[in-house]
Motif scaffolding. Structure first.
Motif, PDB file in Angstrom:
ATOM      1  N   THR A  45      78.666   8.055  54.923  1.00 60.07           N
ATOM      2  CA  THR A  45      78.228   9.607  54.775  1.00 60.07           C
ATOM      3  C   THR A  45      77.878   9.661  53.306  1.00 60.07           C
ATOM      4  OG1 THR A  45      79.143  11.878  54.584  1.00 60.07           O
ATOM      5  CG2 THR A  45      80.933  10.138  54.438  1.00 60.07           C
ATOM      6  N   TRP A  52      80.143  16.711  59.682  1.00 64.43           N
ATOM      7  CA  TRP A  52      80.156  16.745  61.153  1.00 64.43           C
ATOM      8  C   TRP A  52      81.211  17.586  61.434  1.00 64.43           C
ATOM      9  CZ3 TRP A  52      79.995  11.414  58.996  1.00 64.43           C
ATOM     10  CH2 TRP A  52      81.273  11.270  58.627  1.00 64.43           C
ATOM     11  N   ALA A  94      78.959  17.550  69.489  1.00 61.84           N
ATOM     12  CA  ALA A  94      78.705  17.029  68.118  1.00 61.84           C
ATOM     13  C   ALA A  94      77.801  17.968  67.413  1.00 61.84           C
ATOM     14  CB  ALA A  94      78.101  15.631  68.048  1.00 61.84           C
ATOM     15  N   MET A  96      76.512  19.097  63.521  1.00 64.75           N
ATOM     16  CA  MET A  96      76.141  18.780  61.958  1.00 64.75           C
ATOM     17  C   MET A  96      75.733  19.936  60.894  1.00 64.75           C
ATOM     18  SD  MET A  96      72.775  16.735  61.490  1.00 64.75           S
ATOM     19  CE  MET A  96      71.101  17.486  60.778  1.00 64.75           C
ATOM     20  N   ASN A 108      72.281  13.561  56.765  1.00 62.43           N
ATOM     21  CA  ASN A 108      73.282  14.178  57.621  1.00 62.43           C
ATOM     22  C   ASN A 108      73.178  13.670  59.165  1.00 62.43           C
ATOM     23  OD1 ASN A 108      74.305  15.519  55.189  1.00 62.43           O
ATOM     24  ND2 ASN A 108      74.033  17.535  55.984  1.00 62.43           N
ATOM     25  N   ILE A 112      75.974  11.507  61.033  1.00 65.96           N
ATOM     26  CA  ILE A 112      76.739  12.015  62.388  1.00 65.96           C
ATOM     27  C   ILE A 112      76.395  10.912  63.629  1.00 65.96           C
ATOM     28  CG2 ILE A 112      75.202  13.404  63.096  1.00 65.96           C
ATOM     29  CD1 ILE A 112      77.448  15.221  64.056  1.00 65.96           C
ATOM     30  N   GLU A 153      73.944  25.129  61.158  1.00 67.14           N
ATOM     31  CA  GLU A 153      74.198  23.975  61.830  1.00 67.14           C
ATOM     32  C   GLU A 153      73.551  23.491  63.081  1.00 67.14           C
ATOM     33  OE1 GLU A 153      79.242  23.809  61.829  1.00 67.14           O
ATOM     34  OE2 GLU A 153      78.208  25.491  62.862  1.00 67.14           O
TER      35      GLU A 153
END
Length: 185
Positions: A45, A52, A94, A96, A108, A112, A153
Motif C-alpha cells: 500500500t 480499503w 470491497a 476503496m 489505491n 486493494i 469512495e
C-alpha cells in the motif's frame, strides 16, 4: 518446472480457482472472514494509505440485500439479479478511497487489488471459494447509497464467498514468452 514453481506459495497460486457457483450449504462465518481480512492487510500500500474497507453480508442478510440491489435494475432483470446475488453463501463488498489525483487513484486500486488477491489465496488455503465480481450494480449510485458508500469512495467489487465440493477445471494460461519482451535499448 523450476524451483519457484515448487514452493508452497507457488502451489497455492497455481491451484487457486475462482468459485463462481456450485456452493454447498456450509455457512461462511464472520469470524472466518475477519481472520482472512486480518492476514490480507499485509498487501502493498503506497504511503501506508491502506485505502480499503469492506462490508460483510452473511447468508442471513443476503435475501434482503439481494432484493434491494435487484431493484436498481430494470424490471425485466430484477428476478435474475436477485437470484444471482443469493447464490453465494456470503458477499464481501470491497470499497476503496477514491482520491482526486490519478497517481494516487491508481496506487489505491493496485493496493486493494493486491489485498483482494491475498484474501483469495488465504481463503483458498481454507477451502473457501472466492470470486471477485464487477457487475454493473457496483457502479450504480443507488447501490452506493444502499451500502452507505461515500462520494469519495468506489465499490471495487462484490466478492462472492462460499464453500464448495468440487473445484473448476484448470484453464490453460498463455505462455509467458508470448507476453514478455526484453528491452534492449
Amino acid at each position: 518446472m523450476n524451483e519457484l514453481q515448487q514452493s508452497a506459495i507457488a502451489k497455492i497460486i497455481r491451484e487457486r480457482r475462482s468459485i463462481k457457483k456450485g456452493y454447498n450449504d456450509k455457512k461462511v462465518e464472520e469470524v472466518t472472514v475477519r481472520a482472512l481480512l486480518d492476514q490480507s492487510i499485509w498487501a502493498p500500500t503506497h504511503g501506508m494509505r491502506e485505502p480499503w474497507r469492506f462490508i460483510f453480508i452473511d447468508k442471513d442478510m443476503l435475501p434482503t440485500f439481494a432484493k434491494k440491489v435487484s431493484l436498481t435494475y430494470k424490471e425485466d432483470m430484477q428476478e435474475n439479479r436477485e437470484n444471482y446475488l443469493n447464490e453465494p453463501n456470503a458477499i464481501l463488498v470491497a470499497i476503496m478511497e477514491e482520491p482526486e489525483k490519478q497517481k494516487q487513484w491508481d496506487e489505491n486500486f493496485g493496493a486493494i487489488a493486491s489485498f483482494i488477491h491475498n484474501f483469495s489465496l488465504l481463503a483458498w488455503e481454507q477451502e473457501l471459494g472466492v470470486c471477485w465480481k464487477t457487475n454493473p450494480h457496483i457502479y450504480d449510485p443507488k447501490v452506493k447509497e444502499i451500502l452507505d458508500v461515500a462520494e469519495t469512495e468506489k465499490i471495487v467489487g462484490f466478492i462472492h464467498l462460499g464453500y464448495f465440493d468440487e473445484a473448476p477445471e484448470v484453464k490453460p494460461r498463455t505462455d509467458i514468452d508470448e507476453k514478455l519482451t526484453v528491452y534492449k535499448g
